[in-house]
Design an enzyme around this catalytic site. Sequence first.
Site, PDB file in Angstrom:
ATOM      1  N   SER A  51     -16.284  86.858 -17.195  1.00  0.00           N
ATOM      2  CA  SER A  51     -17.154  87.686 -18.035  1.00  0.00           C
ATOM      3  C   SER A  51     -18.218  86.776 -18.627  1.00  0.00           C
ATOM      4  CB  SER A  51     -16.308  88.353 -19.128  1.00  0.00           C
ATOM      5  OG  SER A  51     -17.157  88.859 -20.123  1.00  0.00           O
TER       6      SER A  51
ATOM      7  N   GLN B 163      -2.831  89.823 -29.254  1.00  0.00           N
ATOM      8  CA  GLN B 163      -2.759  88.435 -29.726  1.00  0.00           C
ATOM      9  C   GLN B 163      -2.758  87.499 -28.504  1.00  0.00           C
ATOM     10  OE1 GLN B 163      -0.137  90.684 -31.360  1.00  0.00           O
ATOM     11  NE2 GLN B 163      -1.980  91.225 -32.468  1.00  0.00           N
TER      12      GLN B 163
ATOM     13  N   ASP C 149      -7.965  86.977 -29.353  1.00  0.00           N
ATOM     14  CA  ASP C 149      -9.425  87.127 -29.342  1.00  0.00           C
ATOM     15  C   ASP C 149     -10.063  86.556 -28.077  1.00  0.00           C
ATOM     16  OD1 ASP C 149      -9.215  88.113 -31.990  1.00  0.00           O
ATOM     17  OD2 ASP C 149      -9.225  86.062 -32.750  1.00  0.00           O
TER      18      ASP C 149
ATOM     19  N   ALA D  33      -4.104  93.572 -33.995  1.00  0.00           N
ATOM     20  CA  ALA D  33      -4.990  93.341 -32.847  1.00  0.00           C
ATOM     21  C   ALA D  33      -6.363  93.959 -33.108  1.00  0.00           C
ATOM     22  CB  ALA D  33      -4.379  93.977 -31.602  1.00  0.00           C
ATOM     23  N   GLY D  34      -7.359  93.444 -32.444  1.00  0.00           N
ATOM     24  CA  GLY D  34      -8.695  94.026 -32.531  1.00  0.00           C
ATOM     25  C   GLY D  34      -9.375  93.821 -31.201  1.00  0.00           C
ATOM     26  N   HIS D  35      -9.449  94.868 -30.409  1.00  0.00           N
ATOM     27  CA  HIS D  35     -10.044  94.755 -29.080  1.00  0.00           C
ATOM     28  C   HIS D  35     -11.430  95.395 -29.097  1.00  0.00           C
ATOM     29  CE1 HIS D  35      -5.768  94.244 -27.225  1.00  0.00           C
ATOM     30  NE2 HIS D  35      -6.196  93.187 -27.875  1.00  0.00           N
TER      31      HIS D  35
ATOM     32  N   THR E  98       2.381  85.080 -34.770  1.00  0.00           N
ATOM     33  CA  THR E  98       2.605  86.466 -35.145  1.00  0.00           C
ATOM     34  C   THR E  98       4.112  86.742 -35.016  1.00  0.00           C
ATOM     35  OG1 THR E  98       1.815  88.728 -34.887  1.00  0.00           O
ATOM     36  CG2 THR E  98       2.129  87.472 -32.837  1.00  0.00           C
TER      37      THR E  98
ATOM     38  N   LYS F  54      -9.709  90.262 -24.281  1.00  0.00           N
ATOM     39  CA  LYS F  54      -8.816  91.107 -23.462  1.00  0.00           C
ATOM     40  C   LYS F  54      -9.330  92.542 -23.379  1.00  0.00           C
ATOM     41  CE  LYS F  54      -5.298  90.039 -26.100  1.00  0.00           C
ATOM     42  NZ  LYS F  54      -5.843  88.937 -26.891  1.00  0.00           N
ATOM     43  N   GLY F  55      -9.928  93.031 -24.486  1.00  0.00           N
ATOM     44  CA  GLY F  55     -10.416  94.406 -24.520  1.00  0.00           C
ATOM     45  C   GLY F  55     -11.378  94.669 -23.377  1.00  0.00           C
TER      46      GLY F  55
HETATM   47  P1  IMP Z   1      -0.007  88.681 -38.296  1.00  0.00           P
HETATM   48  O1  IMP Z   1       0.137  89.010 -36.854  1.00  0.00           O
HETATM   49  O2  IMP Z   1      -0.932  89.615 -39.046  1.00  0.00           O
HETATM   50  O3  IMP Z   1       1.312  88.520 -38.972  1.00  0.00           O
HETATM   51  O4  IMP Z   1      -0.733  87.240 -38.395  1.00  0.00           O
HETATM   52  C1  IMP Z   1      -0.106  86.050 -37.929  1.00  0.00           C
HETATM   53  C2  IMP Z   1      -1.135  85.113 -37.279  1.00  0.00           C
HETATM   54  O5  IMP Z   1      -1.602  85.701 -36.071  1.00  0.00           O
HETATM   55  C3  IMP Z   1      -2.379  84.838 -38.119  1.00  0.00           C
HETATM   56  O6  IMP Z   1      -2.832  83.532 -37.856  1.00  0.00           O
HETATM   57  C4  IMP Z   1      -3.398  85.834 -37.583  1.00  0.00           C
HETATM   58  O7  IMP Z   1      -4.722  85.425 -37.782  1.00  0.00           O
HETATM   59  C5  IMP Z   1      -3.026  85.806 -36.104  1.00  0.00           C
HETATM   60  N1  IMP Z   1      -3.373  87.052 -35.399  1.00  0.00           N
HETATM   61  C6  IMP Z   1      -2.712  88.229 -35.443  1.00  0.00           C
HETATM   62  N2  IMP Z   1      -3.302  89.127 -34.636  1.00  0.00           N
HETATM   63  C7  IMP Z   1      -4.337  88.502 -34.053  1.00  0.00           C
HETATM   64  C8  IMP Z   1      -5.304  88.902 -33.062  1.00  0.00           C
HETATM   65  O8  IMP Z   1      -5.315  90.032 -32.545  1.00  0.00           O
HETATM   66  N3  IMP Z   1      -6.220  87.954 -32.704  1.00  0.00           N
HETATM   67  C9  IMP Z   1      -6.201  86.705 -33.210  1.00  0.00           C
HETATM   68  N4  IMP Z   1      -5.316  86.281 -34.116  1.00  0.00           N
HETATM   69  C10 IMP Z   1      -4.376  87.170 -34.535  1.00  0.00           C
END
Ligand code: IMP
Length: 416
Positions: free
Chosen positions: A405, A223, A13, A39-41, A238, A16-17
């Site tokens: 940014s 991530q 978070d 992921a969420g960009h 992750t 990066k997007g």
């Molecule tokens: P998973 O990747 O869904 O297995 O989650 C494992 C850990 O990574 C958790 O603490 C999630 O909140 C964190 N996590 C996974 N993807 C992201 C991301 O894109 N941004 C921030 N935290 C992430």
Amino acid sequence: MPLRAVIGAQWGDEGKGKVVDYLCQSADLVARFQGGANAGHTIFIGDEETILHQIPAGILRPETHCLLGNGMVIDPLGLVQELRMLTARGIEVQGRVHISLLAHIVTPFHKLLDAYREGALGKRAIGTTKRGIGPCYTDKVSREGLRLCDFYDRTSVEARLRDKRQSLINQGIIKIAELPQVDAELQAFQEAVDFILPFAENTIELIHDYLQADKKILAEGAQGTLLDVDFGTYPYVTSSNTVAGNICTGLGIGPKAVTEVIGVFKAYSTRVGSGPFPTELNDEIGDYLQETGIEFGATTRRRRRCGWFDAVLGRYARQLNGFTSIAITKLDVLNGLEHLKICVRYRNGNFPSIDLSQAEPEYITLPGWQQDLGQPRRFSDLPPHTQRYLRTVEELVGAPISLISYGRERNQILEL
Ligand code: IMP
């Protein structure tokens, strides 16, 4: 052969997007090499917010092609939604989205297992995004996974899915009452795979064609470094390697192809999910950062935990990734604060020699700037205290700042 990488330097978070969206103005191909729909960009164009989970942010620039590499775990249902959302906005996806034949596929069973395992962990739960990421990578490594290319043999895949379904029923993970819903999801899943199969291709050949032709490639990390399965705050991580070293295995290229690695840091720190966070602020400053930065997870909408910039972990991230420069995001969120702290060392040792949950951070305090940042065109246009804060971060992390940014708009970015 210019291949630039954008890597999350904290717990994900980091913004990066937006950095990728800016840098891919000059990229021919943007490639994701790990992770999946966890992921969420987020990218803002005017008031329009676009959140991408699997397709690289390059899709928003009409000339750029997007590659979903073999190192990713693809959720077909989510991907179809994303492709449809982009098409509805008039963005062409046909011929621009290239999915590796070797990428592993997240099935509805992986999502069920993710939720089930989290539930079973109780207080020790990781706080995953429940997107099936961990169980899918587990199957990959234990050689039980399904790759996109496996779906060309429909009969064999269907038999394997039937066996998996039965095994989960036998283990009591799928209850009989849930079967109609599970079967409906399975049906939708298979339709989604049919939808994405025409996008499947030998992306190794594709990326090497780009390299050969000296075209510009951007590798988009997902991530962050501290969520890396080897180097992060294990087990609160992750299930993939998020560091730059994984670009090669996640795309099928050699290490010499990577020419530049940009580490993206938020001007402070945030984390979603469980796990240690030495500089976390459980006070009104933490609340201020959370509210001013609108710190909610892009994938799960969970409240992000907030804290001061941690230069100890910043240095660690620089070493692990070999950052050639760094980008600082969300600088404007610090605008109203009187003083700013930066963690410069842990009194009781260094991570990973010490358990990060026991770390005793030591801070330096710098003056804040109580003013808007305006529209700076060069570094010297920033307020003196902002400049001092940034120079301190740069020095402590050990890499020069190349991008800043300072707002959510596409043009609120300064290249140094
Ligand atoms: P998973 O990747 O869904 O297995 O989650 C494992 C850990 O990574 C958790 O603490 C999630 O909140 C964190 N996590 C996974 N993807 C992201 C991301 O894109 N941004 C921030 N935290 C992430």
